[in-house]
Motif scaffolding. Structure first.
Motif, short mmCIF file in Angstrom:
data_model
loop_
_atom_site.label_atom_id
_atom_site.label_comp_id
_atom_site.label_asym_id
_atom_site.label_seq_id
_atom_site.Cartn_x
_atom_site.Cartn_y
_atom_site.Cartn_z
N GLU A 112 -4.54 -3.31 -14.58
CA GLU A 112 -5.49 -3.66 -15.65
C GLU A 112 -4.85 -4.56 -16.70
N CYS A 113 -3.67 -4.20 -17.17
CA CYS A 113 -3.03 -4.97 -18.24
C CYS A 113 -2.54 -6.33 -17.75
N THR A 114 -2.03 -6.38 -16.52
CA THR A 114 -1.59 -7.65 -15.97
C THR A 114 -2.75 -8.62 -15.81
N ILE A 115 -3.84 -8.15 -15.28
CA ILE A 115 -5.00 -9.01 -15.10
C ILE A 115 -5.54 -9.48 -16.45
N MET A 141 4.92 -2.74 -8.80
CA MET A 141 3.93 -3.72 -9.22
C MET A 141 2.60 -3.06 -9.57
N ALA A 142 2.23 -2.02 -8.83
CA ALA A 142 0.93 -1.38 -9.02
C ALA A 142 0.97 0.03 -8.45
N MET A 143 -0.19 0.66 -8.38
CA MET A 143 -0.28 2.00 -7.79
C MET A 143 -0.35 1.94 -6.27
N ASN A 144 -0.79 0.80 -5.74
CA ASN A 144 -0.94 0.64 -4.30
C ASN A 144 -1.07 -0.84 -3.97
N GLU A 147 -4.89 -7.68 -5.72
CA GLU A 147 -5.84 -8.16 -6.72
C GLU A 147 -5.11 -8.87 -7.85
N MET A 148 -3.99 -8.33 -8.29
CA MET A 148 -3.18 -8.96 -9.34
C MET A 148 -2.70 -10.34 -8.88
N MET A 149 -2.23 -10.42 -7.66
CA MET A 149 -1.75 -11.70 -7.12
C MET A 149 -2.89 -12.70 -7.00
N ALA A 152 11.45 -13.33 -8.07
CA ALA A 152 10.74 -12.10 -7.69
C ALA A 152 9.23 -12.33 -7.78
N PRO A 153 8.67 -13.16 -6.89
CA PRO A 153 7.24 -13.50 -6.98
C PRO A 153 6.32 -12.35 -6.59
N ALA A 154 5.05 -12.51 -6.94
CA ALA A 154 4.05 -11.47 -6.67
C ALA A 154 3.96 -11.13 -5.20
N GLU A 155 4.14 -12.13 -4.34
CA GLU A 155 4.06 -11.89 -2.89
C GLU A 155 5.03 -10.80 -2.45
N ASP A 156 6.22 -10.79 -3.04
CA ASP A 156 7.21 -9.77 -2.67
C ASP A 156 6.81 -8.40 -3.21
N GLY A 157 6.15 -8.39 -4.37
CA GLY A 157 5.64 -7.13 -4.90
C GLY A 157 4.57 -6.53 -4.01
N VAL A 158 3.72 -7.37 -3.46
CA VAL A 158 2.67 -6.90 -2.55
C VAL A 158 3.29 -6.29 -1.30
N GLU A 159 4.29 -6.97 -0.72
CA GLU A 159 4.94 -6.44 0.48
C GLU A 159 5.60 -5.10 0.21
N LEU A 160 6.20 -4.96 -0.96
CA LEU A 160 6.84 -3.69 -1.32
C LEU A 160 5.81 -2.58 -1.44
N MET A 161 4.66 -2.89 -2.04
CA MET A 161 3.61 -1.87 -2.16
C MET A 161 3.07 -1.46 -0.80
N LYS A 162 3.02 -2.39 0.15
CA LYS A 162 2.60 -2.04 1.51
C LYS A 162 3.59 -1.05 2.13
#
Length: 352
Positions: free
Chosen positions: A80-83, A98-101, A107-109, A324-334
């Motif tokens: 929420e805050c990032t967006i 990066m997020a909860m999931n 969505e942030m990316m 440390a781009p958002a793409e790497d954060g998404v992969e970590l959350m996966k």
């Protein structure tokens, strides 16, 4: 030259590391801070001399012209805050996880790309001198192809307290708070391969605040606002498309001798232990040798945060690539989603 205008959303403990990072830069001025706790944010602003305070991040983004925003809230507010900050025209660094999931992370990316803004994830271990040194060795071919790694981040009595133990705010326990550091670090050092599957287990057998007197024991006060319903310990095996397999262990509370952290990578030409010491294991001239850098390259917590914030500012202004781009954060959350799902079902989870 006009300074870049920065703000911090969430004034808890980790925000101070971001603040110190900004203060170390001549081209940045922190002009606002935000926290849902009005008294807390006022004290924070007084401590650091920040002129404007808010309890609503959307109001802050509406009223302030900001170039940079740090999101250092509890995990459930990251998305929420990032967006809100991205929509308000700022480049954002969001603390890990990066997020909860993965759904929130994606969505942030998406919003960052839509707004044409930088979204960096707070993977601070990437900015340590140990990671930088090992990257240089790996790029020089010292390790060869890295095919296996082991990483542990264990605490005997190390629950931080408060919202960290409430899944509704944190998303999980030791895995999402501590394990995220070493999972990302190993993936980064191995060249960011794509995860293909995970098998994991979690345990919640011990709970917080069991006893007194442990070496390095954390003293966490009970907070009636939050419950404790997260895992004490997690372990996982992660497979990547490069052929790399990684074993992970992490805990808030575990019946071990003491807190410990260790990262080991094994390649076709050499192996390395990154912490607690830095040492490479290889062969030279037909003999096995153990090699250490002449200079101290151990991870320095505060120094790494200063490097991370400088890296964020440099990337936001086009002076450097984002490390440390958002793409790497998404992969970590996966990966985290997969481990929690595997622990729940008892089966391997394939990551798409």
């Amino acid at each position: 030259m006009e300074k870049l205008r920065a703000a911090i959303i969430g004034t808890g403990g980790i925000s101070r590391q971001h603040m110190e990072g900004y203060l170390a830069l001549d081209n940045v001025e922190v002009v606002a801070c935000c926290d849902i706790d009005g008294e807390k944010v006022k004290k924070y602003a007084e401590k650091y001399g920040i002129p404007h305070t808010y309890t609503d991040c959307r109001e802050m983004m509406k009223n302030e012209r900001l170039d940079l925003v740090s999101v250092t809230t509890w995990n459930s507010a990251h998305c929420e805050c990032t967006i809100a900050a991205l929509r308000g025209g700022a480049n954002v660094i969001c603390e890990k996880p990066m997020a909860m999931n993965a759904r929130e992370a994606e969505e942030m990316m998406r919003v960052a790309k839509e707004e044409g803004k930088l979204l960096q994830v707070g993977f601070v271990r990437r900015f340590g001198s140990d990671a930088e040194t090992l990257t240089e060795f790996a790029n020089a071919g010292v390790l060869g192809d890295i095919y296996y790694a082991k990483a542990t981040y264990l605490r005997r009595c190390g629950f931080p307290g408060g919202w960290f133990g409430d899944k509704g705010y944190s998303g999980g326990g030791a895995l999402i708070d501590l394990g995220v550091h070493v999972i990302d670090l190993v993936r980064y050092l191995a060249g960011n391969p794509k995860p293909v599957s995970v098998y994991g287990v979690t345990y919640d057998n011990l709970g917080p605040n069991r006893a007194k007197g442990a070496e390095q024991a954390w003293s966490s006060r009970n907070d009636p606002r939050f419950k404790y319903d997260v895992e004490d310990f997690a372990s996982a095996l992660i497979r990547y498309d490069s052929g790399l397999t990684v074993s992970i262990e992490t805990s808030f509370n575990l019946n071990c001798k003491r807190d410990s952290g260790k990262v080991e990578l094994f390649g076709t030409k050499g192996g390395v232990v990154l912490s607690p010491e830095f040492e490479i294991y290889t062969d030279i001239g037909g003999r096995f040798v153990n090699v250490s850098p002449a200079a101290n390259v151990q991870f320095d917590f505060s120094g790494a945060f200063r490097a991370e914030i400088k890296g964020f500012v440099d990337a936001a202004t086009g002076k450097a690539m984002c490390k440390a781009p958002a793409e790497d954060g998404v992969e970590l959350m996966k990966i985290l989603d997969g481990i929690y799902e595997s622990a729940k079902t008892g089966h391997e989870v394939v990551i798409g």
